[in-house]
Scaffold this motif. Structure first.
Motif, PDB file in Angstrom:
ATOM      1  N   GLU A  47       9.609   1.052  -9.248  1.00  0.00           N
ATOM      2  CA  GLU A  47       8.451   0.895 -10.113  1.00  0.00           C
ATOM      3  C   GLU A  47       7.327   0.228  -9.308  1.00  0.00           C
ATOM      4  OE1 GLU A  47       8.097   1.964 -13.200  1.00  0.00           O
ATOM      5  OE2 GLU A  47      10.151   2.748 -13.287  1.00  0.00           O
ATOM      6  N   PRO A  48       6.077   0.583  -9.585  1.00  0.00           N
ATOM      7  CA  PRO A  48       4.975  -0.063  -8.865  1.00  0.00           C
ATOM      8  C   PRO A  48       4.901  -1.549  -9.186  1.00  0.00           C
ATOM      9  CG  PRO A  48       4.142   1.293 -10.674  1.00  0.00           C
ATOM     10  CD  PRO A  48       5.599   1.585 -10.553  1.00  0.00           C
ATOM     11  N   LEU A  49       4.635  -2.348  -8.150  1.00  0.00           N
ATOM     12  CA  LEU A  49       4.532  -3.800  -8.294  1.00  0.00           C
ATOM     13  C   LEU A  49       3.114  -4.243  -7.961  1.00  0.00           C
ATOM     14  CD1 LEU A  49       7.790  -4.932  -6.435  1.00  0.00           C
ATOM     15  CD2 LEU A  49       7.510  -4.541  -8.890  1.00  0.00           C
ATOM     16  N   THR A  50       2.733  -5.396  -8.485  1.00  0.00           N
ATOM     17  CA  THR A  50       1.491  -6.019  -8.043  1.00  0.00           C
ATOM     18  C   THR A  50       1.722  -6.615  -6.656  1.00  0.00           C
ATOM     19  OG1 THR A  50       2.017  -8.196  -8.941  1.00  0.00           O
ATOM     20  CG2 THR A  50       0.947  -6.617 -10.439  1.00  0.00           C
ATOM     21  N   LEU A  51       0.629  -6.958  -5.971  1.00  0.00           N
ATOM     22  CA  LEU A  51       0.776  -7.563  -4.654  1.00  0.00           C
ATOM     23  C   LEU A  51       1.544  -8.877  -4.753  1.00  0.00           C
ATOM     24  CD1 LEU A  51       0.171  -7.499  -1.646  1.00  0.00           C
ATOM     25  CD2 LEU A  51      -2.049  -8.575  -2.119  1.00  0.00           C
TER      26      LEU A  51
ATOM     27  N   ALA B  75       0.828  -1.203   0.000  1.00  0.00           N
ATOM     28  CA  ALA B  75       0.000   0.000   0.000  1.00  0.00           C
ATOM     29  C   ALA B  75       0.868   1.261   0.000  1.00  0.00           C
ATOM     30  CB  ALA B  75      -0.931  -0.008   1.210  1.00  0.00           C
ATOM     31  N   TRP B  76       1.947   1.243   0.783  1.00  0.00           N
ATOM     32  CA  TRP B  76       2.873   2.374   0.778  1.00  0.00           C
ATOM     33  C   TRP B  76       3.400   2.655  -0.624  1.00  0.00           C
ATOM     34  CZ3 TRP B  76       6.418   0.490   5.345  1.00  0.00           C
ATOM     35  CH2 TRP B  76       5.836   0.841   6.573  1.00  0.00           C
ATOM     36  N   MET B  77       3.823   1.598  -1.300  1.00  0.00           N
ATOM     37  CA  MET B  77       4.539   1.765  -2.547  1.00  0.00           C
ATOM     38  C   MET B  77       3.633   2.120  -3.720  1.00  0.00           C
ATOM     39  SD  MET B  77       7.463   1.704  -1.390  1.00  0.00           S
ATOM     40  CE  MET B  77       8.218   2.073  -2.984  1.00  0.00           C
ATOM     41  N   LYS B  78       2.352   2.316  -3.467  1.00  0.00           N
ATOM     42  CA  LYS B  78       1.480   2.884  -4.489  1.00  0.00           C
ATOM     43  C   LYS B  78       1.670   4.393  -4.589  1.00  0.00           C
ATOM     44  CE  LYS B  78      -2.128  -0.644  -3.987  1.00  0.00           C
ATOM     45  NZ  LYS B  78      -3.547  -0.913  -3.574  1.00  0.00           N
TER      46      LYS B  78
END
Length: 207
Positions: free
Chosen positions: A43-47, A29-32
C-alpha cells in the motif's frame, strides 16, 4: 535487523548495503508506482511512514533488508542514492523455526531489469542468510502472473510447494542441503565488506 547494519555484500554487478535513512526519499518515490505496489502487494505510504518502516526494518529481529546498488555506477563515483536499483529482504516468518525465512526481491528501476541484477542480488542474500543467519529453508511467495520472478527463483532451484487460488499466489521453497549449499557457494562470487569503510572511501573518492 541490527546484525547487517555495517555489512556490504559485493558481487559482480551489485552491492548490497544496509537500508539507511538517506535511502528513504528515493525508495518512497519508487513506491508511488502502481506497478510496484501491485508486484509487491504494498500500500502507498507517506514519507513519514516510509521513515518509520525503515526504522522497523533496522530494529526488528525478524527482518533483514539490503538496498541494491549498481556496482559499476558506485565504482565510477556516483552518489549512493543515484546508484540505487532496488531492494532484497528476508522475513523470519515462524517464531518457532528461526531457520525458515521468506525472501523478496524488487528491481525498482526498469532500466536494470532483465540484466541479471535481480538474480545476483537473490544469490547474495541466500548466501548471507545461509552463512550468517543460519537459514536452512527459504520460501518465496509470488503472484501467478509474475512469470519473470517465477522463472528467476526456478533457476535458483526453488520448487513450487503450493498454489493459492484465492490470492493467485505461488509458494516456492528451497532447502539448503549440503549439496545445495556447495552449489550456492560455488555459484556466488561475493566479497564481504564493512559499510562504514565503504562510505568513508566513497566520500574520499567524491571529494
Amino acid at each position: 535487523m541490527r546484525v547487517n547494519e555495517d555489512t556490504v555484500l559485493r558481487g559482480q554487478r551489485v552491492l548490497l548495503v544496509p537500508y539507511e535513512p538517506h535511502h528513504v526519499p528515493r525508495y518512497h518515490a519508487w513506491m508511488k508506482s502502481e506497478e510496484l505496489q501491485k508486484l509487491t502487494a504494498s500500500e502507498p505510504l507517506t514519507l513519514s511512514q516510509e521513515y518509520d518502516m525503515q526504522r522497523s526494518w533496522r530494529e526488528d529481529s525478524d527482518k533483514c533488508t539490503f538496498i541494491i546498488l549498481d556496482a559499476i555506477q558506485w565504482d565510477q563515483g556516483y552518489p549512493e542514492e543515484q546508484c540505487m536499483v532496488g531492494d532484497v529482504n528476508l522475513f523470519m516468518v515462524d517464531p518457532e523455526n528461526p531457520a525458515l525465512a521468506e525472501i523478496e526481491i524488487m528491481i525498482a528501476d526498469p532500466k536494470f531489469r532483465g540484466k541479471g541484477y535481480g538474480e545476483e542480488s537473490v544469490r547474495l542474500m541466500l548466501y548471507y542468510g545461509a552463512t550468517t543467519l543460519g537459514i536452512s529453508t527459504y520460501q518465496a511467495k509470488i503472484g501467478q502472473e509474475n512469470t519473470t520472478s517465477v522463472r528467476l527463483f526456478s533457476r535458483l532451484h526453488f520448487e513450487e510447494v503450493s498454489l493459492s487460488t484465492v490470492f493467485q499466489e505461488l509458494t516456492l521453497h528451497w532447502k539448503v542441503t549440503t549439496a545445495e549449499r556447495l552449489w550456492l557457494l560455488d555459484a556466488t562470487p561475493v566479497t564481504v565488506e564493512t559499510y562504514s569503510k565503504m562510505k568513508r572511501s566513497g566520500t574520499e573518492l567524491r571529494d
